[in-house]
Design a protein around this motif. Structure first.
Motif, PDB file in Angstrom:
ATOM      1  N   UNK A  31       8.839   5.320  11.260  1.00  0.00           N
ATOM      2  CA  UNK A  31       8.588   5.534  12.846  1.00  0.00           C
ATOM      3  C   UNK A  31       7.229   5.114  13.282  1.00  0.00           C
ATOM      4  N   UNK A  32       7.151   5.992  14.460  1.00  0.00           N
ATOM      5  CA  UNK A  32       5.741   5.943  15.076  1.00  0.00           C
ATOM      6  C   UNK A  32       5.534   4.660  15.962  1.00  0.00           C
ATOM      7  N   UNK A  33       4.331   4.352  16.458  1.00  0.00           N
ATOM      8  CA  UNK A  33       4.100   3.292  17.183  1.00  0.00           C
ATOM      9  C   UNK A  33       4.070   1.898  16.318  1.00  0.00           C
ATOM     10  N   UNK A  34       5.143   1.217  16.615  1.00  0.00           N
ATOM     11  CA  UNK A  34       5.318   0.094  15.849  1.00  0.00           C
ATOM     12  C   UNK A  34       5.853  -0.014  14.327  1.00  0.00           C
ATOM     13  N   UNK A  35       5.899   1.253  13.976  1.00  0.00           N
ATOM     14  CA  UNK A  35       6.642   1.514  12.626  1.00  0.00           C
ATOM     15  C   UNK A  35       8.165   1.569  12.448  1.00  0.00           C
ATOM     16  N   UNK A  36       8.576   1.425  11.265  1.00  0.00           N
ATOM     17  CA  UNK A  36      10.210   1.167  11.010  1.00  0.00           C
ATOM     18  C   UNK A  36      10.849   2.554  10.836  1.00  0.00           C
ATOM     19  N   UNK A  37      12.173   2.635  11.332  1.00  0.00           N
ATOM     20  CA  UNK A  37      12.782   3.725  11.188  1.00  0.00           C
ATOM     21  C   UNK A  37      13.894   3.599  10.235  1.00  0.00           C
ATOM     22  N   UNK A  38      13.949   2.420   9.726  1.00  0.00           N
ATOM     23  CA  UNK A  38      15.063   2.122   8.811  1.00  0.00           C
ATOM     24  C   UNK A  38      14.482   2.338   7.185  1.00  0.00           C
ATOM     25  N   UNK A  39      13.467   2.845   6.956  1.00  0.00           N
ATOM     26  CA  UNK A  39      12.996   3.033   5.601  1.00  0.00           C
ATOM     27  C   UNK A  39      11.260   3.708   5.739  1.00  0.00           C
ATOM     28  N   UNK A  40      10.557   3.934   4.736  1.00  0.00           N
ATOM     29  CA  UNK A  40       9.459   4.393   4.554  1.00  0.00           C
ATOM     30  C   UNK A  40       8.459   3.583   4.174  1.00  0.00           C
ATOM     31  N   UNK A  41       7.092   3.815   4.534  1.00  0.00           N
ATOM     32  CA  UNK A  41       5.935   3.076   4.150  1.00  0.00           C
ATOM     33  C   UNK A  41       5.083   3.969   3.367  1.00  0.00           C
ATOM     34  N   UNK A  42       4.561   3.324   2.286  1.00  0.00           N
ATOM     35  CA  UNK A  42       3.487   4.236   1.753  1.00  0.00           C
ATOM     36  C   UNK A  42       2.602   3.353   1.773  1.00  0.00           C
ATOM     37  N   UNK A  43       1.121   4.105   2.130  1.00  0.00           N
ATOM     38  CA  UNK A  43      -0.088   3.344   2.370  1.00  0.00           C
ATOM     39  C   UNK A  43      -0.929   4.114   1.405  1.00  0.00           C
ATOM     40  N   UNK A  44      -1.860   3.197   0.629  1.00  0.00           N
ATOM     41  CA  UNK A  44      -2.927   3.892  -0.085  1.00  0.00           C
ATOM     42  C   UNK A  44      -4.348   3.310   0.057  1.00  0.00           C
ATOM     43  N   UNK A  45      -5.160   4.163   0.366  1.00  0.00           N
ATOM     44  CA  UNK A  45      -6.292   3.538   0.249  1.00  0.00           C
ATOM     45  C   UNK A  45      -7.515   4.340  -0.626  1.00  0.00           C
ATOM     46  N   UNK A  46      -7.980   3.658  -1.537  1.00  0.00           N
ATOM     47  CA  UNK A  46      -8.879   4.202  -2.620  1.00  0.00           C
ATOM     48  C   UNK A  46     -10.224   3.609  -2.355  1.00  0.00           C
ATOM     49  N   UNK A  47     -11.170   4.539  -2.755  1.00  0.00           N
ATOM     50  CA  UNK A  47     -12.534   4.278  -2.464  1.00  0.00           C
ATOM     51  C   UNK A  47     -13.490   4.348  -3.774  1.00  0.00           C
ATOM     52  N   UNK A  48     -14.061   3.530  -4.115  1.00  0.00           N
ATOM     53  CA  UNK A  48     -14.845   3.536  -5.405  1.00  0.00           C
ATOM     54  C   UNK A  48     -16.226   3.321  -5.083  1.00  0.00           C
ATOM     55  N   UNK A  49     -17.283   3.862  -5.677  1.00  0.00           N
ATOM     56  CA  UNK A  49     -18.575   3.456  -5.477  1.00  0.00           C
ATOM     57  C   UNK A  49     -19.110   2.090  -6.311  1.00  0.00           C
ATOM     58  N   UNK A  50     -19.698   1.243  -5.247  1.00  0.00           N
ATOM     59  CA  UNK A  50     -20.072  -0.016  -5.834  1.00  0.00           C
ATOM     60  C   UNK A  50     -21.195   0.069  -6.831  1.00  0.00           C
ATOM     61  N   UNK A  51     -20.944  -0.871  -7.809  1.00  0.00           N
ATOM     62  CA  UNK A  51     -22.130  -0.810  -8.726  1.00  0.00           C
ATOM     63  C   UNK A  51     -23.403  -1.820  -8.046  1.00  0.00           C
ATOM     64  N   UNK A  52     -23.757  -1.612  -6.952  1.00  0.00           N
ATOM     65  CA  UNK A  52     -24.785  -2.473  -6.541  1.00  0.00           C
ATOM     66  C   UNK A  52     -25.953  -1.760  -6.010  1.00  0.00           C
ATOM     67  N   UNK A  53     -27.044  -2.492  -5.688  1.00  0.00           N
ATOM     68  CA  UNK A  53     -28.240  -1.724  -5.565  1.00  0.00           C
ATOM     69  C   UNK A  53     -28.337  -1.013  -4.467  1.00  0.00           C
ATOM     70  N   UNK A  54     -27.487  -1.195  -3.515  1.00  0.00           N
ATOM     71  CA  UNK A  54     -27.705  -0.233  -2.299  1.00  0.00           C
ATOM     72  C   UNK A  54     -26.974   1.143  -2.347  1.00  0.00           C
TER      73      UNK A  54
END
Length: 389
Positions: free
Chosen positions: A278-301
């Motif tokens: 549900x919610x703003x613009x969400x569905x009421x007929x099922x669920x949504x699973x959202x996953x955001x994972x953050x990994x350190x970059x192997x860059x110079x910065x």
């Protein structure tokens, strides 16, 4: 293979919406022999509409006949909390396999007493065939989205916090709004709030346990009522603490809302996971699973990160999945019991332990957190210890 003989006790909304489908989908494995209601008219109407080959019965004498009938192995109890536990206890004493819909009891004390008697009955059963089996139906623990979230919560690192939001419009649009027994706060403490929220905290506890946080140990909350046509309270805002790591979980539940907004999020040191509906613009007929994972970059910065986001849709599945497990478990145990009585290995016959997701203990733990929230609100928001089961 001979189908399990079954009886359905209760013909209300949930029996019509859910168990009608459950029994039809398992008709090759389960023979619904009897449908019992407190009035014969209700039993007859249910049978006539859905299961014309079943026997409609009503009243105390018919209930006792079901409990004593050896051809009925599985009893499904879909009754108000004021009546359900008493009948569950009688079925357990008779050695039946019982499926009970939530809530497990009106109070934690009642649940603990009944569970202790059940575990004694399991230990004292004279034959495997007469060993009782009490399965508690909390479909949130079987919903595919929560099962998936529990498996993946480790991907977001050490948990920082959890947030549960459940906004629901309990009004004339809701089929359960006219329920009388949910307004009976003497027989159903917490009324609509208790009956609904055992679902929500079951999901919260499930993800907390999967994250290694252990059980809820304390809670504090404030409650209010804004809709006079609902039982007190219709809204509760509070938080719970868990045993491992002193991780907090916020809990915000309102039955006085005007739209469905359901969210359970887990914030970790390496990402965020959220189950939503549900919610703003969400569905009421099922669920949504959202996953955001953050990994350190192997860059110079230094300090830069790289993130990955997944958004997955899940249909409702808990009621069907749990019933399939209940039927399979009952059949397995009874087949094992028959084998043991014929000289087979009796050790194969085992009742799920208190940690199993189908155990009545899990239902009592859900109720214990709800009781603590209500007790805290009655004490002006002071922290209250959650009863450990």
């Amino acid at each position: 293979m001979t189908p399990l003989g079954a009886a359905l006790l209760g013909t209300g909304i949930f029996a019509k919406d859910i168990y009608k489908t459950n029994f039809k989908e398992k008709e090759n494995e389960v023979d619904l022999k009897a449908v019992w209601s407190r009035t014969i008219e209700s039993a007859q109407a249910y049978v006539q509409e859905f299961f014309p080959r079943s026997r409609p019965v009503a009243g105390e004498e018919a209930l006792q006949e079901i409990i004593e009938d050896d051809s009925i192995q599985l009893v499904v109890v879909v009754l108000p909390v004021q009546a359900a536990l008493k009948i569950v206890k009688r079925c357990v004493a008779a050695g039946k396999a019982v499926v009970q819909e939530k809530p497990v009891a009106a109070t934690v004390a009642e649940a603990v007493e009944a569970i202790s008697a059940y575990r004694r009955a399991v230990a004292d059963a004279q034959t495997p065939q007469r060993t009782p089996l009490w399965m508690f139906a909390e479909n949130y623990r079987y919903e595919a989205v929560f099962v998936a979230a529990s498996r993946r919560v480790s991907e977001i690192g050490r948990v920082i916090k959890l947030d549960l939001i459940a906004d629901l419009p309990m009004d004339e649009r809701n089929r359960y709004f006219g329920s009388v027994w949910r307004r009976d706060v003497s027989g159903c403490p917490g009324g609509f709030f208790m009956d609904s929220s055992v679902h929500f905290v079951a999901a919260l506890r499930m993800l907390a346990a999967a994250a290694g946080l252990g059980g809820a140990v304390s809670a504090c909350a404030h409650a209010r009522q804004t809709k006079p046509d609902l039982s007190f309270p219709d809204s509760v805002l509070g938080f719970a603490r868990f045993a491992n790591g002193d991780v907090p979980a916020s809990i915000s539940i309102s039955l006085a809302a005007h739209q469905v907004r359901w969210s359970l999020s887990v914030v970790g040191t390496e990402g965020t996971l959220e189950v939503s509906r549900g919610g703003w613009g969400g569905t009421r007929t099922g669920y949504t699973l959202s996953i955001k994972t953050i990994r350190p970059q192997e860059a110079s910065q230094p300090g830069q990160t790289d993130s990955a986001v997944q958004v997955l849709a899940y249909a409702f599945s808990g009621c069907q999945d749990e019933f399939a497990e209940f039927v399979g478990l009952t059949a397995e145990l009874r087949r094992g019991a028959a084998s043991a009585e014929c000289g087979g290995d009796a050790a194969e016959v085992a009742v799920p332990n208190p940690a199993a997701r189908s155990s009545p203990e899990e239902g009592a733990r859900d109720l214990a957190l709800i009781e603590a929230l209500l007790a805290s609100s009655a004490a002006g928001g002071q922290p209250v210890q959650v009863v450990q089961i």
